[in-house]
Enzyme design. Structure first.
Site, PDB file in Angstrom:
ATOM      1  N   ALA A 296       0.808  -1.217   0.000  1.00 59.67           N
ATOM      2  CA  ALA A 296       0.000   0.000   0.000  1.00 59.67           C
ATOM      3  C   ALA A 296       0.844   1.272   0.000  1.00 59.67           C
ATOM      4  CB  ALA A 296      -0.923  -0.028   1.210  1.00 59.67           C
TER       5      ALA A 296
ATOM      6  N   ASN B 123       2.324  -4.230   7.544  1.00 61.15           N
ATOM      7  CA  ASN B 123       3.202  -4.946   6.606  1.00 61.15           C
ATOM      8  C   ASN B 123       3.996  -3.977   5.742  1.00 61.15           C
ATOM      9  OD1 ASN B 123       2.742  -7.969   6.727  1.00 61.15           O
ATOM     10  ND2 ASN B 123       0.669  -7.173   6.803  1.00 61.15           N
TER      11      ASN B 123
ATOM     12  N   HIS C 166       0.150   6.768   3.933  1.00 61.10           N
ATOM     13  CA  HIS C 166       1.540   6.404   4.237  1.00 61.10           C
ATOM     14  C   HIS C 166       2.485   7.428   3.619  1.00 61.10           C
ATOM     15  CE1 HIS C 166       0.160   2.513   5.604  1.00 61.10           C
ATOM     16  NE2 HIS C 166      -0.369   2.256   4.443  1.00 61.10           N
TER      17      HIS C 166
END
Ligand SMILES: NC(=O)c1ccc[n+]([C@@H]2O[C@H](COP(=O)([O-])OP(=O)(O)OC[C@H]3O[C@@H](n4cnc5c(N)ncnc54)[C@H](O)[C@@H]3O)[C@@H](O)[C@H]2O)c1
Length: 249
Positions: free
Chosen positions: A116, A177, A207
């Site tokens: 992601a 992750n 992120h």
């Protein structure tokens, strides 16, 4: 025709099986499924034609050319090891499980999707030279952290974690992750810095990756929408697995 086995028939496993059936059917077929929750494996097997067998992890690895792990950090390293031992290709989603066995990702038949986040390609290039720092700041809605922290206590923007990627993966195994993927591609889990921030106002998994080194500086920001069936999993993580599959099949 590549024979595909999928371990973990949840959000990602289902997305992958449906994509193979819809878009890669000329090149690949899902032949086997495995899940600790038999109901989930049976439910998915009914959606795929011809119907894949529901079987054990070992038998699935035996029957497949490419094994896809979409199960969890507690089993991903064991799956990668077994697949490599049998000379099968393997795609790992739960990258947090590989931190104790980082050698596994050096094997040419172990595939790691970018997940992601954006910037993994740049980080790998930068790693040829000297890297000074790699950091990840993750902002998650409260429901994305349910089960890892007491979300009912949080009423305003709060930093819930600041430390190494190694500890982040240990404390938030289902949520981070991306920190593992980033550390496996760069400075390693002890030197990659991670901050996790949440707020009742957040609606996206965001992120920010910052990398500094002799090449200069990279800054990326990815504003993810959660997938429909699992708020912990961003839609881009599923797409990254599908993109990797298109590349390797
Ligand atoms: N690399 C990334 O960027 C990234 C992003 C999102 C999720 N993930 C990881 O991918 C994995 C799958 O995510 P998801 O959204 O599909 O989760 P999910 O909870 O929707 O599905 C996981 C499935 O795996 C099954 N399972 C759990 N342990 C198992 C085991 N030991 N053996 C067989 N099956 C098992 C569960 O019963 C469930 O059906 C998770 O570990 C998640 O943390 C990685």
């Amino acid at each position: 025709m590549k024979r595909i086995g999928i371990i973990g028939c949840g959000t990602i496993g289902t997305g992958i099986a449906e994509f193979i059936q819809a878009r890669l059917k000329a090149k690949a077929r899902v032949v086997a499924l495995c899940d600790i929750d038999l109901k989930k494996a049976n439910f998915l097997s009914k959606k795929i034609k011809p119907r894949p067998v529901v079987t054990s992890m070992d038998n699935l690895i035996k029957k497949s050319d490419l094994v896809i792990e979409a199960a969890g950090v507690n089993v991903s390293a064991a799956i990668a090891k077994k697949a490599v031992l049998r000379k099968k290709s393997v795609l790992i989603m739960s990258t947090g499980g590989l931190l104790k066995n980082p050698g596994l990702i050096k094997k040419s038949n172990v595939y790691i999707p970018s997940g992601a986040i954006c910037g993994i390609d740049g980080l790998k290039a930068a790693s040829i030279g000297r890297i000074k720092s790699v950091s990840l700041t993750t902002r998650k809605p409260l429901k994305g952290l349910k089960g890892s922290i007491d979300v009912d206590k949080i009423k305003k923007e709060t930093v819930v974690y600041s430390g190494t990627a190694q500890d982040a993966v240990r404390r938030f195994p289902k949520n981070i992750n991306v920190a593992a993927t980033l550390s496996l591609s760069g400075l390693g889990p002890k030197k990659t810095r991670v901050r996790i921030i949440t707020s009742p106002k957040y609606t996206r998994n965001t992120h920010e990756v910052e990398i500094e080194g002799e090449f200069g500086r990279i800054f990326t920001r990815t504003e993810n929408l959660p997938s429909k069936s699992n708020p912990k999993t961003s839609q881009l993580a599923i797409f990254s697995a599908l993109a990797k599959l298109k590349e390797v099949i």
